[in-house]
Motif scaffolding. Sequence first.
Motif, PDB file in Angstrom:
ATOM      1  N   GLN A   8      -5.672   9.092  10.850  1.00 45.35           N
ATOM      2  CA  GLN A   8      -5.084   8.476  10.117  1.00 45.35           C
ATOM      3  C   GLN A   8      -5.169   6.867  10.105  1.00 45.35           C
ATOM      4  O   GLN A   8      -5.369   6.625  11.286  1.00 45.35           O
ATOM      5  N   LEU A   9      -5.901   6.314   9.065  1.00 45.92           N
ATOM      6  CA  LEU A   9      -5.975   5.152   9.992  1.00 45.92           C
ATOM      7  C   LEU A   9      -5.146   4.037   9.176  1.00 45.92           C
ATOM      8  O   LEU A   9      -4.881   3.549   8.423  1.00 45.92           O
ATOM      9  N   PRO A  10      -3.988   3.235  10.725  1.00 43.42           N
ATOM     10  CA  PRO A  10      -3.388   1.974  10.182  1.00 43.42           C
ATOM     11  C   PRO A  10      -4.147   0.734   9.139  1.00 43.42           C
ATOM     12  O   PRO A  10      -5.413   0.331   9.678  1.00 43.42           O
ATOM     13  N   TRP A  11      -3.439   0.022   8.646  1.00 43.15           N
ATOM     14  CA  TRP A  11      -3.844  -1.263   7.972  1.00 43.15           C
ATOM     15  C   TRP A  11      -3.540  -2.331   9.344  1.00 43.15           C
ATOM     16  O   TRP A  11      -3.013  -2.142   9.385  1.00 43.15           O
ATOM     17  N   PRO A  12      -5.419  -2.732   8.687  1.00 42.14           N
ATOM     18  CA  PRO A  12      -5.526  -3.969   9.458  1.00 42.14           C
ATOM     19  C   PRO A  12      -4.258  -5.694   8.933  1.00 42.14           C
ATOM     20  O   PRO A  12      -3.910  -5.474   7.579  1.00 42.14           O
ATOM     21  N   VAL A  13      -4.393  -6.024  10.202  1.00 41.93           N
ATOM     22  CA  VAL A  13      -3.431  -7.475   9.912  1.00 41.93           C
ATOM     23  C   VAL A  13      -3.954  -8.013   9.128  1.00 41.93           C
ATOM     24  O   VAL A  13      -2.213  -8.422   8.604  1.00 41.93           O
ATOM     25  N   ALA A  14      -4.193  -7.809   8.272  1.00 38.30           N
ATOM     26  CA  ALA A  14      -5.161  -9.031   7.654  1.00 38.30           C
ATOM     27  C   ALA A  14      -3.658  -8.544   6.028  1.00 38.30           C
ATOM     28  O   ALA A  14      -4.556  -9.607   5.275  1.00 38.30           O
ATOM     29  N   LEU A  18       0.331  -6.692   2.672  1.00 41.39           N
ATOM     30  CA  LEU A  18       0.959  -6.043   1.026  1.00 41.39           C
ATOM     31  C   LEU A  18       1.817  -4.884   1.022  1.00 41.39           C
ATOM     32  O   LEU A  18       2.169  -4.462   1.778  1.00 41.39           O
ATOM     33  N   SER A  19       2.213  -5.284  -0.493  1.00 42.80           N
ATOM     34  CA  SER A  19       3.512  -4.126  -1.071  1.00 42.80           C
ATOM     35  C   SER A  19       2.456  -2.823  -0.985  1.00 42.80           C
ATOM     36  O   SER A  19       0.739  -3.035  -0.989  1.00 42.80           O
ATOM     37  N   ALA A  20       3.555  -1.963  -0.884  1.00 41.08           N
ATOM     38  CA  ALA A  20       2.291  -0.192  -1.192  1.00 41.08           C
ATOM     39  C   ALA A  20       2.049  -0.195  -2.565  1.00 41.08           C
ATOM     40  O   ALA A  20       0.558   0.529  -2.318  1.00 41.08           O
ATOM     41  N   ALA A 101       4.104   6.452  -1.148  1.00 46.28           N
ATOM     42  CA  ALA A 101       5.454   6.826  -0.526  1.00 46.28           C
ATOM     43  C   ALA A 101       5.616   6.898   1.086  1.00 46.28           C
ATOM     44  O   ALA A 101       6.086   6.719   1.549  1.00 46.28           O
ATOM     45  N   GLN A 102       3.636   6.821   1.494  1.00 48.63           N
ATOM     46  CA  GLN A 102       3.617   6.740   3.017  1.00 48.63           C
ATOM     47  C   GLN A 102       2.836   6.017   2.917  1.00 48.63           C
ATOM     48  O   GLN A 102       1.443   5.633   3.026  1.00 48.63           O
ATOM     49  N   PRO A 356      -1.036  17.795  -2.158  1.00 51.28           N
ATOM     50  CA  PRO A 356      -0.604  17.452  -1.245  1.00 51.28           C
ATOM     51  C   PRO A 356      -0.585  18.527   0.063  1.00 51.28           C
ATOM     52  O   PRO A 356      -1.026  17.915   1.317  1.00 51.28           O
ATOM     53  N   VAL A 357      -0.542  19.497  -0.164  1.00 54.30           N
ATOM     54  CA  VAL A 357      -0.756  20.497   1.155  1.00 54.30           C
ATOM     55  C   VAL A 357      -1.485  21.522   0.548  1.00 54.30           C
ATOM     56  O   VAL A 357      -1.602  22.035  -0.464  1.00 54.30           O
ATOM     57  N   ALA A 358      -2.117  22.187   1.808  1.00 51.00           N
ATOM     58  CA  ALA A 358      -3.071  23.663   1.124  1.00 51.00           C
ATOM     59  C   ALA A 358      -2.044  24.684   0.664  1.00 51.00           C
ATOM     60  O   ALA A 358      -0.644  24.743   1.106  1.00 51.00           O
ATOM     61  N   GLY A 359      -2.342  25.440  -0.589  1.00 51.34           N
ATOM     62  CA  GLY A 359      -2.079  26.394  -1.165  1.00 51.34           C
ATOM     63  C   GLY A 359      -0.751  25.562  -1.913  1.00 51.34           C
ATOM     64  O   GLY A 359      -0.147  26.662  -3.179  1.00 51.34           O
ATOM     65  N   VAL A 360      -1.156  24.732  -2.600  1.00 55.82           N
ATOM     66  CA  VAL A 360      -0.244  24.254  -3.723  1.00 55.82           C
ATOM     67  C   VAL A 360      -1.104  22.838  -4.122  1.00 55.82           C
ATOM     68  O   VAL A 360      -2.171  22.213  -4.238  1.00 55.82           O
ATOM     69  N   SER A 361      -1.021  23.914  -5.739  1.00 56.74           N
ATOM     70  CA  SER A 361      -1.833  22.938  -6.698  1.00 56.74           C
ATOM     71  C   SER A 361      -1.359  22.707  -8.371  1.00 56.74           C
ATOM     72  O   SER A 361      -0.843  24.034  -8.647  1.00 56.74           O
ATOM     73  N   ARG A 362      -1.714  21.785  -8.821  1.00 61.16           N
ATOM     74  CA  ARG A 362      -1.518  21.599 -10.374  1.00 61.16           C
ATOM     75  C   ARG A 362      -2.182  21.288 -11.396  1.00 61.16           C
ATOM     76  O   ARG A 362      -2.939  19.721 -11.118  1.00 61.16           O
TER      77      ARG A 362
END
Length: 414
Positions: A8-14, A18-20, A101-102, A356-362
Amino acid sequence: MQPHELRQLPWPVAAANLSASDRLRHLVAGALRTGRPLAMWREPGTVHPRLVVARSLEAAYTGLPPALDAAAPAGFAFFPFRDSDHNPALFLPADVRFDVAQPDTVAVAPAARSLIPALTAWLAVPPVEQLVWPYSTQPAPHAATQAEYAQLVQTGVAAIEAKTVLKVVSSRAARQPLPAGFDPLAAFTELSEKYPLAFVSLVSVPGVGTWLGATPEVLAEVTPDGTFHTMALAGTQPLVHGQAPNTAIWRQKEIEEQALVARYIVNCFKQLRLREYDETGPRTVVAGELLHLRTDFEVYLRQVPFPNLGTDMLRLLHPTSAVGGMPRQAALDFLHRHEGYDRAYYSGFLGPVNLPVAGVSRLYVNLRCLQLRPTEAILYAGTGLTIDSDPTREWQETELKLTTMGAVLRVVNE
């Protein structure tokens, strides 16, 4: 951190302010700038889009349909109607993932950790206003006139009368100019708002092109509770505002067309010797400004001895009788001889696998879609032909279907 875990990479300060949605655009800009394939989508009935970026173009090519089981790689499938050198089957590995959403982090898969320095640099670059999207290098497909499409319908009906095919699904391409300043990301948002129950997608791959769509049809789905789901969707009429969908009256032609698609799915189950499935329908459903007949099929995977059912059904279903016809090979041969253009990724399939998780496909049939070109969009629509098909009605049905995507091409404030 274990070797198989996402980083998980956090967004840099620069870029922290920014909005999502701006962060999403920022990531898309980085992928486009560095020539990497990307796919963005929003699930039916949800609000927030997701994005995956593949680490390289080479990593995205595949010759086989994806495996729909929890042990398979995570990624986004983008498959053509017919696989060819011009329209390769693609599976974009989920090397970089972002969920609106995250929005606080960007996830990087273990196979793409060498990309982290470059990705960190993307995130620190100031946002750009104008994005440069890749386009297909193939010639634009021929756009059939009404007279040409009428001839195709007549030829299809004649083939049905001669019992060469039982059903065939004809289609055509249409070309519309892009309005000045057309923004695919803004169009994606507009489609998401206008069609909340559709699967909305934006796929962009160097050398292949950029495709935008809002489709109502599930091809194959494995849900979090372990259910396999597919559907027969056929028959079309305009939605009359103020009228309840369940009061719609269907002609015999549409009823027969939908029944043939449902029968095709049942025959696929029979080929696998599967008898334990639930069938619901047909019922009238709303898809944008249109009504369709739909029958749903479900299999509870934990209750049947078919661990690879999703994968096996996917290979049997595509291309379905709802986009090709019956018998499948005879219908495909007819289309190859008479349709007069290359469908490319229209009526292929697309969607997230093990996300978004293993075992779920659409996976969804790629209907109601358009292909972007530098100054125009190529739109697609088709109709299922039976022995009762009328050329004028079939043309009108394609015109109705073209309005779904055509709505995002209007010139704003003209």
